[in-house]
Write an enzyme that holds these catalytic residues in place. Structure first.
Site, PDB file in Angstrom:
ATOM      1  N   LYS A  32      36.309  38.397  26.942  1.00 53.03           N
ATOM      2  CA  LYS A  32      35.217  37.696  26.244  1.00 53.03           C
ATOM      3  C   LYS A  32      34.949  38.290  24.868  1.00 53.03           C
ATOM      4  CE  LYS A  32      31.545  38.182  28.727  1.00 53.03           C
ATOM      5  NZ  LYS A  32      31.303  39.268  29.131  1.00 53.03           N
ATOM      6  N   ARG A 107      22.603  36.304  31.123  1.00 46.74           N
ATOM      7  CA  ARG A 107      23.386  36.760  32.273  1.00 46.74           C
ATOM      8  C   ARG A 107      22.664  36.480  33.587  1.00 46.74           C
ATOM      9  NH1 ARG A 107      26.475  40.855  29.584  1.00 46.74           N
ATOM     10  NH2 ARG A 107      28.034  41.814  30.902  1.00 46.74           N
ATOM     11  N   ARG A 146      41.214  49.585  29.359  1.00 47.12           N
ATOM     12  CA  ARG A 146      40.547  49.216  28.110  1.00 47.12           C
ATOM     13  C   ARG A 146      40.032  50.449  27.364  1.00 47.12           C
ATOM     14  NH1 ARG A 146      35.980  44.669  28.295  1.00 47.12           N
ATOM     15  NH2 ARG A 146      34.672  46.180  29.360  1.00 47.12           N
ATOM     16  N   ARG A 179      34.758  53.202  27.895  1.00 45.12           N
ATOM     17  CA  ARG A 179      33.335  53.000  28.128  1.00 45.12           C
ATOM     18  C   ARG A 179      32.909  53.671  29.423  1.00 45.12           C
ATOM     19  NH1 ARG A 179      32.152  46.699  27.323  1.00 45.12           N
ATOM     20  NH2 ARG A 179      31.081  47.086  29.290  1.00 45.12           N
ATOM     21  N   ARG A 190      29.760  45.634  38.536  1.00 46.64           N
ATOM     22  CA  ARG A 190      29.565  44.624  37.478  1.00 46.64           C
ATOM     23  C   ARG A 190      30.088  43.261  37.923  1.00 46.64           C
ATOM     24  NH1 ARG A 190      32.565  47.799  33.160  1.00 46.64           N
ATOM     25  NH2 ARG A 190      32.433  45.957  31.849  1.00 46.64           N
TER      26      ARG A 190
HETATM   27  P1  ADP Z   1      31.090  43.259  30.173  1.00 45.23           P
HETATM   28  O1  ADP Z   1      30.917  41.794  29.942  1.00 45.23           O
HETATM   29  O2  ADP Z   1      32.460  43.757  29.885  1.00 45.23           O
HETATM   30  O3  ADP Z   1      30.591  43.710  31.507  1.00 45.23           O
HETATM   31  P2  ADP Z   1      29.092  43.909  28.089  1.00 45.23           P
HETATM   32  O4  ADP Z   1      29.529  44.748  26.956  1.00 45.23           O
HETATM   33  O5  ADP Z   1      28.786  42.472  27.824  1.00 45.23           O
HETATM   34  O6  ADP Z   1      30.199  44.105  29.186  1.00 45.23           O
HETATM   35  O7  ADP Z   1      27.780  44.559  28.773  1.00 45.23           O
HETATM   36  C1  ADP Z   1      27.764  45.899  29.179  1.00 45.23           C
HETATM   37  C2  ADP Z   1      26.521  46.187  30.016  1.00 45.23           C
HETATM   38  O8  ADP Z   1      25.342  45.949  29.222  1.00 45.23           O
HETATM   39  C3  ADP Z   1      26.322  45.331  31.251  1.00 45.23           C
HETATM   40  O9  ADP Z   1      27.059  45.801  32.357  1.00 45.23           O
HETATM   41  C4  ADP Z   1      24.814  45.470  31.461  1.00 45.23           C
HETATM   42  O10 ADP Z   1      24.474  46.730  31.984  1.00 45.23           O
HETATM   43  C5  ADP Z   1      24.282  45.443  30.036  1.00 45.23           C
HETATM   44  N1  ADP Z   1      23.959  44.066  29.593  1.00 45.23           N
HETATM   45  C6  ADP Z   1      24.544  43.394  28.557  1.00 45.23           C
HETATM   46  N2  ADP Z   1      24.012  42.179  28.423  1.00 45.23           N
HETATM   47  C7  ADP Z   1      23.060  42.069  29.402  1.00 45.23           C
HETATM   48  C8  ADP Z   1      22.164  41.038  29.805  1.00 45.23           C
HETATM   49  N3  ADP Z   1      22.135  39.858  29.180  1.00 45.23           N
HETATM   50  N4  ADP Z   1      21.331  41.278  30.856  1.00 45.23           N
HETATM   51  C9  ADP Z   1      21.340  42.446  31.494  1.00 45.23           C
HETATM   52  N5  ADP Z   1      22.164  43.470  31.178  1.00 45.23           N
HETATM   53  C10 ADP Z   1      23.018  43.284  30.138  1.00 45.23           C
END
Ligand code: ADP
Length: 234
Positions: A32, A107, A146, A179, A190
Site C-alpha cells: 500500500k 481503519r 521489508r 520497523r 496486525r
Molecule cells: P501497515 O499498513 O503496514 O500495517 P502503517 O504504517 O499503515 O502500517 O501503520 C502502522 C501502525 O500505525 C499500525 O499498525 C497502527 O498501530 C498504527 N495506525 C496507523 N493508522 C492507524 C489508524 N487509522 N488507526 C489506528 N491505528 C493506526
C-alpha cells in the site's frame, strides 16, 4: 460533433497537479505504502499516511508520539479519537485542497464515519477507494524482509526491492531500518486487526460504488499500472 475529451491515466502528465481524492485500503504488507507514494508523487497530491505521521511523532517524542508509541510498536491499533484528531489536524493544512491520497486511515468503522463527516464539511469528498488484495499466507515473507528509510519513509525489500547501496535509501541516503512492528508475532496481530476491524469499512464504500480491487500479488510495476487503470478518468 467531436466526442468530449475524457482524461485517462495515459493523458496525464506525471507531476502535473490534479485534484484526485483517494483512499488506499489493504492488509499490512500488501505494498500500500509503496503504491500510494508512487501515485501521490506522480500526481503532486499529498500522501497522507497515518503510519508515517505516527512514526514521526514517536521519533520526535511529541505529546501524541508519547501517547501512541505502545500501540504502534506492539502492532495494535491507536484509539479512534486520537486518530480522528490527527486527521482533522492534517486536513486543516491547505495542501489537501488540491487532492489527497489517504493511506492507513480509516481503519475502523467509527473512523470511516468520522472521516465522512469531516470530508463533507470540507467539501472534499472521496472519489475512489483502491483495495489492494493479497493472500494473508504470503504476507509474512513480504513484511519480514521489508526495510524502511528512517528519514523519508521509502520502503525497500531485502529480496524484491534491494537498495542500490546496502542499508541506504536510494532517494535520500537515509539509513534503512526494520520497523519495530515488522516482526512475525506483531504482523500476525496486525493481520488479525485488519480482518477484525478494517475489512468492515469496505462494504461502506462499496455501497457508494467507489471501490476498485487491485491484485497486489504481482510485481510492483505491474501493480502500479493496475492502480493507474483503477484511477483513470478521475
Ligand atoms: P501497515 O499498513 O503496514 O500495517 P502503517 O504504517 O499503515 O502500517 O501503520 C502502522 C501502525 O500505525 C499500525 O499498525 C497502527 O498501530 C498504527 N495506525 C496507523 N493508522 C492507524 C489508524 N487509522 N488507526 C489506528 N491505528 C493506526
Amino acid at each position: 460533433m467531436a466526442a468530449s475529451w475524457v482524461p485517462t491515466a495515459a493523458s496525464r502528465v506525471a507531476g502535473s497537479p490534479c485534484d484526485m481524492r483517494l483512499l488506499f485500503v489493504g492488509a499490512p504488507g500488501v505494498g500500500k505504502g509503496t503504491q500510494a507514494k508512487r501515485l501521490a508523487d506522480g500526481r503532486s497530491i499529498p500522501h497522507i499516511s497515518t503510519g508515517d505521521i505516527l512514526r514521526e511523532a514517536i521519533r520526535r517524542s511529541t505529546p501524541v508520539g508519547l501517547k501512541v508509541g505502545l500501540f504502534v510498536d506492539s502492532g495494535g491499533l491507536v484509539p479512534d479519537e486520537v486518530m480522528v484528531s490527527i486527521i482533522e489536524e492534517r486536513f486543516a493544512q491547505e495542501d489537501t485542497q488540491k487532492g489527497y491520497l489517504l493511506d492507513g486511515f480509516p481503519r475502523t468503522m467509527p473512523q470511516a464515519v468520522a472521516l465522512d463527516g469531516l470530508l463533507l464539511r470540507l467539501r472534499l469528498p472521496l472519489e475512489r477507494v483502491i483495495l489492494l488484495e493479497y493472500p494473508d499466507g504470503a504476507i509474512m515473507e513480504r513484511i519480514t524482509g521489508r526495510r524502511t528509510c528512517e528519514k523519508c519513509g521509502t520502503p525497500f525489500h531485502l529480496e524484491h526491492r534491494k537498495p542500490r547501496a546496502e542499508g541506504l535509501c536510494d532517494g535520500c541516503g537515509g539509513k534503512l531500518v526494520q520497523r519495530e512492528d515488522d516482526t512475525e508475532p506483531k504482523v500476525w496481530l496486525r493481520l488479525a486487526k485488519y480482518h477484525a476491524e478494517t475489512v468492515a469499512i469496505i462494504p461502506f464504500y462499496e455501497k457508494q460504488g467507489m471501490v476498485r480491487r487491485v491484485d497486489a500479488s504481482r510485481k510492483p510495476d505491474e501493480v502500479t499500472r493496475a492502480v493507474e487503470d483503477a484511477v483513470a478518468g478521475l
